[in-house]
Write a protein that holds these residues in place. Structure first.
Motif, mmCIF file in Angstrom:
data_model
loop_
_atom_site.group_PDB
_atom_site.id
_atom_site.type_symbol
_atom_site.label_atom_id
_atom_site.label_comp_id
_atom_site.label_asym_id
_atom_site.label_seq_id
_atom_site.Cartn_x
_atom_site.Cartn_y
_atom_site.Cartn_z
ATOM 1 N N VAL A 70 2.490 28.473 -34.148
ATOM 2 C CA VAL A 70 3.867 28.246 -33.972
ATOM 3 C C VAL A 70 4.219 26.919 -33.719
ATOM 4 C CG1 VAL A 70 3.954 30.630 -32.984
ATOM 5 C CG2 VAL A 70 3.206 28.709 -31.363
ATOM 6 N N PRO A 71 5.643 26.655 -33.955
ATOM 7 C CA PRO A 71 6.034 25.193 -33.687
ATOM 8 C C PRO A 71 5.797 24.741 -32.116
ATOM 9 C CG PRO A 71 7.574 26.471 -34.758
ATOM 10 C CD PRO A 71 6.790 27.396 -34.401
ATOM 11 N N THR A 72 5.305 23.668 -31.989
ATOM 12 C CA THR A 72 5.060 22.834 -30.676
ATOM 13 C C THR A 72 6.337 22.080 -30.336
ATOM 14 O OG1 THR A 72 2.709 22.670 -30.880
ATOM 15 C CG2 THR A 72 3.732 21.384 -29.469
ATOM 16 N N LEU A 73 6.919 22.405 -29.144
ATOM 17 C CA LEU A 73 8.155 21.693 -28.551
ATOM 18 C C LEU A 73 7.714 20.617 -27.799
ATOM 19 C CD1 LEU A 73 10.320 24.784 -27.916
ATOM 20 C CD2 LEU A 73 10.102 23.644 -29.938
ATOM 21 N N TYR A 74 6.655 20.656 -27.136
ATOM 22 C CA TYR A 74 6.192 19.583 -25.947
ATOM 23 C C TYR A 74 4.879 19.331 -25.696
ATOM 24 C CZ TYR A 74 5.975 17.128 -21.633
ATOM 25 O OH TYR A 74 5.469 16.218 -20.493
ATOM 26 N N ARG A 75 4.183 18.484 -25.516
ATOM 27 C CA ARG A 75 3.024 18.331 -25.143
ATOM 28 C C ARG A 75 2.820 16.976 -24.192
ATOM 29 N NH1 ARG A 75 -2.561 19.109 -27.339
ATOM 30 N NH2 ARG A 75 -3.958 18.776 -25.792
ATOM 31 N N GLY A 76 2.363 17.489 -23.086
ATOM 32 C CA GLY A 76 2.517 16.639 -22.020
ATOM 33 C C GLY A 76 2.372 16.956 -20.523
ATOM 34 N N PRO A 77 2.563 16.194 -19.569
ATOM 35 C CA PRO A 77 2.427 16.466 -18.350
ATOM 36 C C PRO A 77 3.472 17.471 -17.620
ATOM 37 C CG PRO A 77 3.024 14.111 -18.094
ATOM 38 C CD PRO A 77 2.714 14.703 -19.584
ATOM 39 N N TYR A 78 3.348 18.214 -16.613
ATOM 40 C CA TYR A 78 4.382 19.002 -16.155
ATOM 41 C C TYR A 78 5.219 17.840 -15.230
ATOM 42 C CZ TYR A 78 6.669 21.603 -12.255
ATOM 43 O OH TYR A 78 7.796 22.485 -11.517
ATOM 44 N N ARG A 79 6.684 18.088 -15.079
ATOM 45 C CA ARG A 79 7.460 17.466 -14.232
ATOM 46 C C ARG A 79 8.635 18.420 -13.855
ATOM 47 N NH1 ARG A 79 8.903 15.140 -19.416
ATOM 48 N NH2 ARG A 79 10.936 15.831 -19.868
ATOM 49 N N ASP A 80 9.187 18.226 -12.583
ATOM 50 C CA ASP A 80 10.008 18.988 -12.113
ATOM 51 C C ASP A 80 11.198 19.369 -13.042
ATOM 52 O OD1 ASP A 80 8.560 19.041 -9.661
ATOM 53 O OD2 ASP A 80 9.749 17.573 -8.582
#
Length: 206
Positions: A134-144
């Motif tokens: 499936v397409p990836t929309l975001y990879r990275g840390p959590y933020r509010d």
């Protein structure tokens, strides 16, 4: 054969209904490495060493599953007994029409002996098996503001929503804490359920 667990809705998911489960807390997603993928509008499907099944292992016959069963027949011999590939059968159009799919099956999970494997290991396994993800929309840390920002960038005429998970491995029983989904409001827009309507295939990329 084992039924794939439910993915709970994020608290901000507008598509949650009275029958849906909602995450009690976001604490499990407050990590340094998250993966957010597009939620595809298909039928949840499991491929295992002896074949495939829709969400329920005792699903009855439906013509939209013919292509998937043929596809799974080429994957299953390469799987060990404890391996399960989880993804979406996108052959039949539901509420979202797709016109450039890389495949009618898009994977999003690899489970080995009841452990959901890390995203990176999953992508490697998919490559080995010839499975599109499936397409990836975001990879990275959590933020509010992360989930609200991703929701604002969705084209709700073309996207059902998104799924967020921790990039690391986790026990299948921890899915309610380590995964969540956002679904658009009023997602189902057809008067007749897709399983009772004429099968209209989605389109593959040229």
């Amino acid at each position: 054969m084992k039924k794939y667990g439910r993915t709970f809705h994020l608290p901000t998911s507008p598509g949650a209904t009275s029958d849906d489960k909602i995450m009690a807390s976001l604490v499990g997603l407050m990590v340094d490495d998250l993966v957010v993928t597009e939620k595809m509008d298909g039928e949840n499907t499991t491929i295992h060493s002896t074949g495939s099944h829709a969400r329920s292992p005792d699903s009855r016959y439906h013509p939209s599953r013919d292509w998937l069963k043929a596809f799974a027949a080429g994957i299953s011999p390469n799987l060990e007994d404890g391996e399960r590939i989880i993804g979406e059968n996108l052959y039949a159009r539901h509420s979202v029409a797709y016109d450039a799919l890389p495949s009618y099956f898009l994977g999003f999970g690899w489970i080995v002996d009841d452990e959901v494997q890390s995203w990176d290991r999953t992508m490697t396994r998919f490559q080995e098996l010839g499975i599109s993800a499936v397409p990836t929309l975001y990879r990275g840390p959590y933020r509010d503001d992360l989930f609200e920002g991703i929701a604002r960038n969705l084209d709700l005429t073309k996207h059902e929503g998104y799924v967020v998970r921790t990039a690391g491995a986790f026990d299948e029983n921890a899915m309610p804490e380590c995964m969540g989904k956002y679904v658009r409001a009023g997602h189902v827009q057809a008067d007749i359920h897709w399983m009772k309507a004429e099968v209209v295939p989605n389109k593959l990329a040229e």
